[in-house]
Design a protein around this motif. Structure first.
Motif, PDB file in Angstrom:
ATOM      1  N   TYR A 152      -5.589   4.526   1.951  1.00  0.00           N
ATOM      2  CA  TYR A 152      -4.593   5.080   2.859  1.00  0.00           C
ATOM      3  C   TYR A 152      -3.780   6.201   2.223  1.00  0.00           C
ATOM      4  CZ  TYR A 152      -5.659   0.749   5.280  1.00  0.00           C
ATOM      5  OH  TYR A 152      -6.301  -0.281   5.891  1.00  0.00           O
ATOM      6  N   ALA A 153      -4.216   6.714   1.068  1.00  0.00           N
ATOM      7  CA  ALA A 153      -3.436   7.719   0.349  1.00  0.00           C
ATOM      8  C   ALA A 153      -3.236   8.983   1.181  1.00  0.00           C
ATOM      9  CB  ALA A 153      -4.107   8.038  -0.977  1.00  0.00           C
ATOM     10  N   THR A 154      -4.273   9.471   1.824  1.00  0.00           N
ATOM     11  CA  THR A 154      -4.135  10.702   2.635  1.00  0.00           C
ATOM     12  C   THR A 154      -3.243  10.444   3.845  1.00  0.00           C
ATOM     13  OG1 THR A 154      -6.170  10.163   3.810  1.00  0.00           O
ATOM     14  CG2 THR A 154      -6.365  11.622   1.899  1.00  0.00           C
ATOM     15  N   GLN A 155      -3.386   9.297   4.450  1.00  0.00           N
ATOM     16  CA  GLN A 155      -2.554   8.968   5.607  1.00  0.00           C
ATOM     17  C   GLN A 155      -1.089   8.856   5.211  1.00  0.00           C
ATOM     18  OE1 GLN A 155      -3.382   5.098   7.207  1.00  0.00           O
ATOM     19  NE2 GLN A 155      -2.850   5.736   9.293  1.00  0.00           N
ATOM     20  N   ILE A 156      -0.827   8.277   4.056  1.00  0.00           N
ATOM     21  CA  ILE A 156       0.553   8.143   3.571  1.00  0.00           C
ATOM     22  C   ILE A 156       1.121   9.516   3.211  1.00  0.00           C
ATOM     23  CG2 ILE A 156       1.984   7.201   1.715  1.00  0.00           C
ATOM     24  CD1 ILE A 156      -0.044   4.853   1.639  1.00  0.00           C
ATOM     25  N   ALA A 157       0.299  10.375   2.593  1.00  0.00           N
ATOM     26  CA  ALA A 157       0.753  11.712   2.238  1.00  0.00           C
ATOM     27  C   ALA A 157       1.068  12.531   3.487  1.00  0.00           C
ATOM     28  CB  ALA A 157      -0.292  12.403   1.401  1.00  0.00           C
ATOM     29  N   ASN A 158       0.265  12.412   4.514  1.00  0.00           N
ATOM     30  CA  ASN A 158       0.501  13.151   5.763  1.00  0.00           C
ATOM     31  C   ASN A 158       1.755  12.648   6.471  1.00  0.00           C
ATOM     32  OD1 ASN A 158      -1.757  14.705   5.368  1.00  0.00           O
ATOM     33  ND2 ASN A 158      -3.070  13.400   6.651  1.00  0.00           N
ATOM     34  N   SER A 159       1.991  11.349   6.474  1.00  0.00           N
ATOM     35  CA  SER A 159       3.168  10.832   7.167  1.00  0.00           C
ATOM     36  C   SER A 159       4.465  11.104   6.391  1.00  0.00           C
ATOM     37  CB  SER A 159       3.026   9.325   7.399  1.00  0.00           C
ATOM     38  OG  SER A 159       3.053   8.641   6.175  1.00  0.00           O
ATOM     39  N   VAL A 217       0.835  -1.204   0.000  1.00  0.00           N
ATOM     40  CA  VAL A 217       0.000   0.000   0.000  1.00  0.00           C
ATOM     41  C   VAL A 217       0.870   1.255   0.000  1.00  0.00           C
ATOM     42  CG1 VAL A 217      -1.582   1.332   1.452  1.00  0.00           C
ATOM     43  CG2 VAL A 217      -2.006  -1.067   1.041  1.00  0.00           C
ATOM     44  N   ARG A 218       2.005   1.196   0.671  1.00  0.00           N
ATOM     45  CA  ARG A 218       2.885   2.363   0.768  1.00  0.00           C
ATOM     46  C   ARG A 218       3.910   2.454  -0.367  1.00  0.00           C
ATOM     47  NH1 ARG A 218       2.374   4.938   5.561  1.00  0.00           N
ATOM     48  NH2 ARG A 218       1.213   3.844   7.146  1.00  0.00           N
ATOM     49  N   SER A 219       3.880   1.529  -1.307  1.00  0.00           N
ATOM     50  CA  SER A 219       4.835   1.588  -2.420  1.00  0.00           C
ATOM     51  C   SER A 219       4.582   2.840  -3.253  1.00  0.00           C
ATOM     52  CB  SER A 219       4.717   0.343  -3.282  1.00  0.00           C
ATOM     53  OG  SER A 219       3.495   0.344  -3.975  1.00  0.00           O
TER      54      SER A 219
END
Length: 81
Positions: free
Chosen positions: A71-78, A58-60
């Motif tokens: 999880y795109a927004t969560q990954i962008a925020n982190s 998912v984080r690739s």
């Protein structure tokens, strides 16, 4: 009682139920869980690594910016921090 000439063999669960000194949980746990411990350990390891691989996928970079990724927004925020 026999079925087609086969004798009914006792199982750990049926042997535990014959004794009524302890509660049902105390009787079933040791005899049923003892032979199952390798499968429980292997199952927990499998679940752990499948979840870890899913998180890596998912984080690739290929899917991190995909709008269908939940999880795109969560990954962008982190990654912004």
């Amino acid at each position: 009682m026999s079925f087609l000439g086969y004798r009914k063999w006792p199982t750990p669960a049926s042997l535990c139920l014959q004794r009524t000194r302890f509660s049902l949980a105390d009787q079933l746990s040791p005899q049923v869980l003892k032979p199952m411990w390798p499968f429980m350990i292997a199952g927990s390891i499998t679940v752990y690594y499948v979840a870890k691989i899913q998180d890596m996928a998912v984080r690739s970079p290929e899917y991190a910016k995909d709008p269908k990724n939940p999880y795109a927004t969560q990954i962008a925020n982190s990654s912004a921090h």
